[in-house]
Write a protein that holds these residues in place. Structure first.
Motif, PDB file in Angstrom:
ATOM      1  N   LEU A 119       0.818  -1.206   0.000  1.00 50.16           N
ATOM      2  CA  LEU A 119       0.000   0.000   0.000  1.00 50.16           C
ATOM      3  C   LEU A 119       0.857   1.264   0.000  1.00 50.16           C
ATOM      4  N   TRP A 120       1.914   1.280   0.803  1.00 55.10           N
ATOM      5  CA  TRP A 120       2.824   2.426   0.784  1.00 55.10           C
ATOM      6  C   TRP A 120       3.540   2.524  -0.557  1.00 55.10           C
TER       7      TRP A 120
ATOM      8  N   HIS B 113       1.368   3.949  -3.248  1.00 55.81           N
ATOM      9  CA  HIS B 113       1.212   5.389  -3.001  1.00 55.81           C
ATOM     10  C   HIS B 113       2.426   6.148  -3.534  1.00 55.81           C
TER      11      HIS B 113
ATOM     12  N   ALA C  68       2.503   6.259  -7.286  1.00 52.59           N
ATOM     13  CA  ALA C  68       1.496   7.172  -7.841  1.00 52.59           C
ATOM     14  C   ALA C  68       1.957   8.623  -7.787  1.00 52.59           C
TER      15      ALA C  68
END
Length: 157
Positions: A73-74, A77, A80
């Protein structure tokens, strides 16, 4: 509650009474259900080495999965916000737990092995480096007392 403090409520319900409770080590089942309000239940048990059901999640599986998912998830991020376009992500994470003479044990490491597919021309070097940033921010990896290593593979398509 402060925006910097987050609390998590989890309910564990044991389902292992076979009629005599915990009258002996082999007399009871290890099955349980992990519940969080508004989410699907997770069927849990012990590791099969400790008389658990191999078809159910055990705490060791969940720990490795938590570290892997938090890192992912990190990582996504950071990709992105850095212009790295990830089109697929798969991690074959592995955890090592060692038992001691008393029957206790502890994890000695988790190795993340993410296989990340990125769009060609979207900074493969940065894609590799962002794993370090993800590791530094991962809530779960920062909460354990053993090393978490990352061995990423970056594929451009």
């Amino acid at each position: 509650m402060s925006e910097h403090r987050h609390e998590y409520a989890v309910k564990i319900t044991w389902q292992g009474d076979r009629g005599t409770g915990t009258s002996g080590y082999r007399a009871y089942g290890r099955d349980h259900t992990i519940s969080v309000a508004g989410k699907p239940d997770i069927p849990g048990s012990a590791d099969p080495h400790f008389l658990g059901d191999p078809a159910r999640w055990n705490p060791e599986d969940l720990l490795v999965a938590s570290v892997s998912a938090c890192h992912k998830l990190w990582y996504l991020h950071f990709c992105a916000v850095s212009g790295v376009i990830v089109t697929a992500y798969e991690d074959n994470a592995q955890g090592v737990m060692e038992m001691d003479e008393s029957g206790g044990g502890r994890f000695t490491e988790i190795v993340l092995k993410p296989r990340v597919t990125i769009k060609r021309g979207t900074f493969p070097d940065i894609a590799r480096e962002l794993h370090e940033d993800a590791h530094e921010k991962c809530f779960i990896a920062n909460s354990v007392n053993f090393p978490v290593r990352c061995e990423p593979e970056i594929i451009e398509v």
